[in-house]
Every structure is written in C-alpha cells, then in structure tokens.
Design a protein around this motif. Structure first.
Motif, PDB file in Angstrom:
ATOM      1  N   GLY A 125       0.980  -1.242   0.099  1.00  3.76           N
ATOM      2  CA  GLY A 125      -0.244  -0.152   0.053  1.00  3.76           C
ATOM      3  C   GLY A 125       1.006   1.326  -0.159  1.00  3.76           C
ATOM      4  N   ASN A 126       0.683   2.198   1.196  1.00  2.54           N
ATOM      5  CA  ASN A 126       1.191   3.582   0.713  1.00  2.54           C
ATOM      6  C   ASN A 126       2.179   3.483   2.219  1.00  2.54           C
ATOM      7  OD1 ASN A 126       0.024   3.025   3.781  1.00  2.54           O
ATOM      8  ND2 ASN A 126      -1.058   4.881   3.194  1.00  2.54           N
ATOM      9  N   THR A 127       2.404   2.355   2.288  1.00  4.27           N
ATOM     10  CA  THR A 127       4.034   1.561   3.344  1.00  4.27           C
ATOM     11  C   THR A 127       5.088   1.210   3.014  1.00  4.27           C
ATOM     12  OG1 THR A 127       2.494   1.895   5.268  1.00  4.27           O
ATOM     13  CG2 THR A 127       4.030   1.165   5.495  1.00  4.27           C
ATOM     14  N   LEU A 128       6.197   1.319   3.493  1.00  2.00           N
ATOM     15  CA  LEU A 128       7.593   0.691   3.010  1.00  2.00           C
ATOM     16  C   LEU A 128       7.785   0.350   3.932  1.00  2.00           C
ATOM     17  CD1 LEU A 128      10.254   0.168   0.464  1.00  2.00           C
ATOM     18  CD2 LEU A 128      11.238   2.652   2.181  1.00  2.00           C
ATOM     19  N   ILE A 150      15.097   4.228   0.201  1.00  2.00           N
ATOM     20  CA  ILE A 150      13.997   4.739  -0.032  1.00  2.00           C
ATOM     21  C   ILE A 150      14.180   5.553  -1.490  1.00  2.00           C
ATOM     22  CG2 ILE A 150      13.702   7.122   1.109  1.00  2.00           C
ATOM     23  CD1 ILE A 150      14.094   6.213   4.013  1.00  2.00           C
ATOM     24  N   LYS A 151      15.365   6.462  -2.004  1.00  2.00           N
ATOM     25  CA  LYS A 151      16.256   6.662  -3.332  1.00  2.00           C
ATOM     26  C   LYS A 151      14.781   6.315  -3.957  1.00  2.00           C
ATOM     27  CE  LYS A 151      19.275   8.699  -6.151  1.00  2.00           C
ATOM     28  NZ  LYS A 151      20.495   8.958  -6.432  1.00  2.00           N
ATOM     29  N   LYS A 152      14.451   4.613  -4.119  1.00  2.00           N
ATOM     30  CA  LYS A 152      13.697   3.599  -5.477  1.00  2.00           C
ATOM     31  C   LYS A 152      12.157   3.857  -4.929  1.00  2.00           C
ATOM     32  CE  LYS A 152      17.285  -0.060  -5.361  1.00  2.00           C
ATOM     33  NZ  LYS A 152      17.319  -1.575  -4.663  1.00  2.00           N
ATOM     34  N   ASN A 153      11.706   4.447  -3.421  1.00  2.25           N
ATOM     35  CA  ASN A 153      10.746   4.605  -3.204  1.00  2.25           C
ATOM     36  C   ASN A 153      10.083   5.337  -3.211  1.00  2.25           C
ATOM     37  OD1 ASN A 153       9.782   1.386  -3.747  1.00  2.25           O
ATOM     38  ND2 ASN A 153      11.927   1.344  -1.945  1.00  2.25           N
ATOM     39  N   GLN A 154      10.417   6.787  -3.388  1.00  4.61           N
ATOM     40  CA  GLN A 154      10.507   8.608  -2.809  1.00  4.61           C
ATOM     41  C   GLN A 154       8.926   8.891  -2.660  1.00  4.61           C
ATOM     42  OE1 GLN A 154      12.781  11.411  -5.045  1.00  4.61           O
ATOM     43  NE2 GLN A 154      14.176   9.620  -5.231  1.00  4.61           N
ATOM     44  N   ASP A 155       7.306   7.859  -3.116  1.00  2.37           N
ATOM     45  CA  ASP A 155       6.182   8.823  -3.100  1.00  2.37           C
ATOM     46  C   ASP A 155       5.671   8.101  -2.059  1.00  2.37           C
ATOM     47  OD1 ASP A 155       6.876  10.109  -5.171  1.00  2.37           O
ATOM     48  OD2 ASP A 155       6.518   8.639  -6.697  1.00  2.37           O
ATOM     49  N   ILE A 156       5.992   6.987  -1.357  1.00  4.11           N
ATOM     50  CA  ILE A 156       6.044   6.498  -0.300  1.00  4.11           C
ATOM     51  C   ILE A 156       5.458   7.455   1.073  1.00  4.11           C
ATOM     52  CG2 ILE A 156       7.213   6.103   1.111  1.00  4.11           C
ATOM     53  CD1 ILE A 156       5.195   3.430  -0.657  1.00  4.11           C
ATOM     54  N   LYS A 192      17.388  10.217   9.760  1.00  5.99           N
ATOM     55  CA  LYS A 192      17.876  11.768   8.583  1.00  5.99           C
ATOM     56  C   LYS A 192      17.218  10.635   7.590  1.00  5.99           C
ATOM     57  CE  LYS A 192      22.739  12.812  10.455  1.00  5.99           C
ATOM     58  NZ  LYS A 192      23.780  12.822   9.764  1.00  5.99           N
ATOM     59  N   ASN A 193      16.544   9.832   7.759  1.00  8.07           N
ATOM     60  CA  ASN A 193      16.452   9.098   6.681  1.00  8.07           C
ATOM     61  C   ASN A 193      14.149   9.422   6.877  1.00  8.07           C
ATOM     62  OD1 ASN A 193      17.862   7.609   4.367  1.00  8.07           O
ATOM     63  ND2 ASN A 193      19.162   7.094   6.310  1.00  8.07           N
ATOM     64  N   ASP A 194      13.723  10.258   7.705  1.00  7.85           N
ATOM     65  CA  ASP A 194      12.305  10.048   8.018  1.00  7.85           C
ATOM     66  C   ASP A 194      11.274   8.652   8.198  1.00  7.85           C
ATOM     67  OD1 ASP A 194      12.757  13.120   8.160  1.00  7.85           O
ATOM     68  OD2 ASP A 194      12.648  12.971   6.100  1.00  7.85           O
ATOM     69  N   ILE A 195      12.516   7.915   9.485  1.00 10.76           N
ATOM     70  CA  ILE A 195      11.592   7.085   9.546  1.00 10.76           C
ATOM     71  C   ILE A 195      10.345   7.080  10.516  1.00 10.76           C
ATOM     72  CG2 ILE A 195      11.709   4.397  10.979  1.00 10.76           C
ATOM     73  CD1 ILE A 195      13.404   4.899   7.867  1.00 10.76           C
ATOM     74  N   ASP A 196       8.928   6.370  10.630  1.00 12.70           N
ATOM     75  CA  ASP A 196       8.200   7.026  11.718  1.00 12.70           C
ATOM     76  C   ASP A 196       8.067   5.662  12.782  1.00 12.70           C
ATOM     77  OD1 ASP A 196       6.782   9.273   9.746  1.00 12.70           O
ATOM     78  OD2 ASP A 196       6.744   7.217   8.187  1.00 12.70           O
ATOM     79  N   LEU A 197       8.322   4.690  12.335  1.00 11.15           N
ATOM     80  CA  LEU A 197       8.119   4.434  13.905  1.00 11.15           C
ATOM     81  C   LEU A 197       8.793   2.787  13.216  1.00 11.15           C
ATOM     82  CD1 LEU A 197       6.253   2.192  15.617  1.00 11.15           C
ATOM     83  CD2 LEU A 197       5.178   1.822  13.525  1.00 11.15           C
TER      84      LEU A 197
END
Length: 294
Positions: A125-128, A150-156, A192-197
């Motif tokens: 879905g909308n999660t990496l 993250i560079k490969k999945n920038q729109d997540i 630095k890579n904006d991990i949420d959880l």
C-alpha cells in the motif's frame, strides 16, 4: 507484529526438547488464531526475530535435527498457508542457514549480511517496510541500504523499520555491548531518513517509547478517550521523532526478569509474564497501534 516466538525455548522447563517444541508450537498457533479473531482483515504478520531457539552448528547433527523440529512447529499453523509473514533475523537466527532456507524474502540485499541473509525491503500500500539484520554491526551497510531503498520509493507515505535488537528497550539487553553500539549509531541514521516507526524484539518485555529524536523525548502527544470504551488513547501529532515498539514473547516460551528501573525514554512498559501481540492499522493519515494480551 509478533515478538520472539523462539519455538523450543520452553524445552529448558520440560522433560524433553520435543515437549518444549510442542508447547511453544501450540501457543504460536493460539496467538495467530487470537489475532485473526480480533481482525479478520490481517494483511500479513511481522515477526520480530528469534523464530526458533536452537543455534545451529553444522557439525552437530543433533542440533540440526532439533532446529528442524522447531521450524516444523513454527510453520505448522494452518493460518500460515494463506497469511504471508515477514521475518526479522534474530540473534538465534543470524548464523543459521535454516532461516535462509525457510523464508523467501523480497528484495534481498548484500547489506547487513550474515549466514541467515541480509537487509531487505518491500512496499505494501502506502508503506515501505525496511528489515535490517542488526546482528551485523556494520552501520555503513545499514545506512546505504536505507538510503538507496528510500531513493527507489520516494512517493511512499509511511516508512517502518523492523529489526530484532531493541535499541530503546526496557529489559536486560539494553546494556549489552551490541545494543549500545546500535543505539549510538542507528537512531541517527533512521532519523535522517524520516523513519516513522520502529518495531523490535529481543528483550521479551513489551515497551513503547516516547517519540524520540537526538536521544531526547519529544512530548508532542495528547490523550483522548476512546469512543468505544473508557480507555485512553495517546495521539502523537506530526511528530519530528520516532516511536520504538518492542514486542514481548508472543508464545510465552521465554521471559526475562523485569527490571525495576524504567528507562527515561520509555513511555509504557508491560513486563508481566503474559504473551502479547501488536496490531498496526495503516491509513492515509494515521498509524493506529494497539497491543493485546493473548
């Protein structure tokens, strides 16, 4: 997420290895059944590592056989025929080719590699989801893996990291040398890579941290009453930090003695010797996290 099933760990309290494996396999089946009764729309299970207990030595045929029995128990639940499962590599798994041979992980990389495998990722879905093999303490490996993925999945929308060692846990492992090294370096990479959880295991005690950044608490939360019950729900709004959740034992196969002192970074700790599991409901604007006793 299910923390440390560690099938076979109960054997120390039983008459034989097989008795312990049977007990843990029964409880593993029960926790999956309970989770499905609570939510029939589960998309997949995340396991926080230490799927089995026996550390395999390829020259010891007895240990190989015992570990094969443990894997048979771990994979026995009928539910696993139709529910996918994503597994972290625990310290009991790190040098075990049985882990590599039993699980087909997506987007596997050479970063963070041990005999069991390396860092890997997938999107749903909308999660990496980024799975790190934290048995490998090469921080440059993990940094490059996270950055390139993250560079490969920038729109997540959401980014969730999963690894075994609980860098901000509430149990005895918090003072281990490898955990201290991870705590010194890894959170900064995640921030630095904006991990949420972050989802972890290892300490066999459930805990949830405050939202953390630069090793400090960010108290950007409010408390609301649930519409369906009188329970309080903590709401973290637009956090600039990361919440770390450490799962307890999902099977009850092994508990550590709780420590009286609660670490300053922990918001909630549940150290009773009771099996738990955690549900994560992902939507466009929220991550709703609920932990249940089995």
């Amino acid at each position: 997420i299910m923390g440390d099933p560690q099938i076979g760990a109960s054997s120390k309290k039983m008459d034989s290895y097989k008795d312990g494996i049977k007990k843990d396999s029964f409880n593993w089946n029960k926790v999956i059944k309970k989770s499905l009764e609570n939510n029939k729309d589960i998309s997949f299970i995340v396991c926080g590592g230490d799927e089995t207990n026996t550390v395999v030595n390829k020259n010891n045929i007895e240990k190989i056989n015992i570990n094969n029995w443990e894997y048979a128990g771990f994979l026995a639940p009928n539910y696993l025929r139709y529910i996918p499962m994503a597994n972290a590599i625990g310290n009991h798994d790190k040098d075990n080719e049985n882990f590599y041979n039993h699980f087909n992980v997506p987007n596997s990389t050479h970063f963070g590699k041990t005999k069991a495998g390396g860092d890997y990722y997938f999107t749903y879905g909308n999660t990496l989801f980024l799975f790190l093999n934290t048995n490998n303490l090469n921080m440059n490996d993990h940094k490059e893996f996270i950055k390139s993925t993250i560079k490969k999945n920038q729109d997540i929308k959401w980014k969730i990291a999963v690894f075994h060692h609980d860098v901000y846990g509430g149990g005895i492992h918090s003072n281990d040398k490898d955990v201290k090294k991870l705590r010194h370096k890894l959170p900064n990479i995640l921030e630095k890579n904006d991990i949420d959880l972050v989802l972890c295991g290892h300490d066999h005690i459930y805990s949830r941290t405050y939202s953390l950044k630069n090793n400090k608490k960010i108290k950007d939360f409010s408390i609301k009453k649930s519409i369906d019950s009188n329970e309080n729900i903590e709401v973290i709004k637009n956090s600039k930090g990361i919440t770390y959740i450490t799962g307890s034992s999902s099977t009850g196969s092994k508990f550590y003695k709780h420590t009286d002192k609660t670490k300053r970074y922990i918001k909630l700790k549940y150290d009773k010797e009771e099996s738990t599991y955690t549900m994560i409901n992902v939507s466009e604007n929220n991550l709703i996290i609920t932990t249940y006793k089995v």
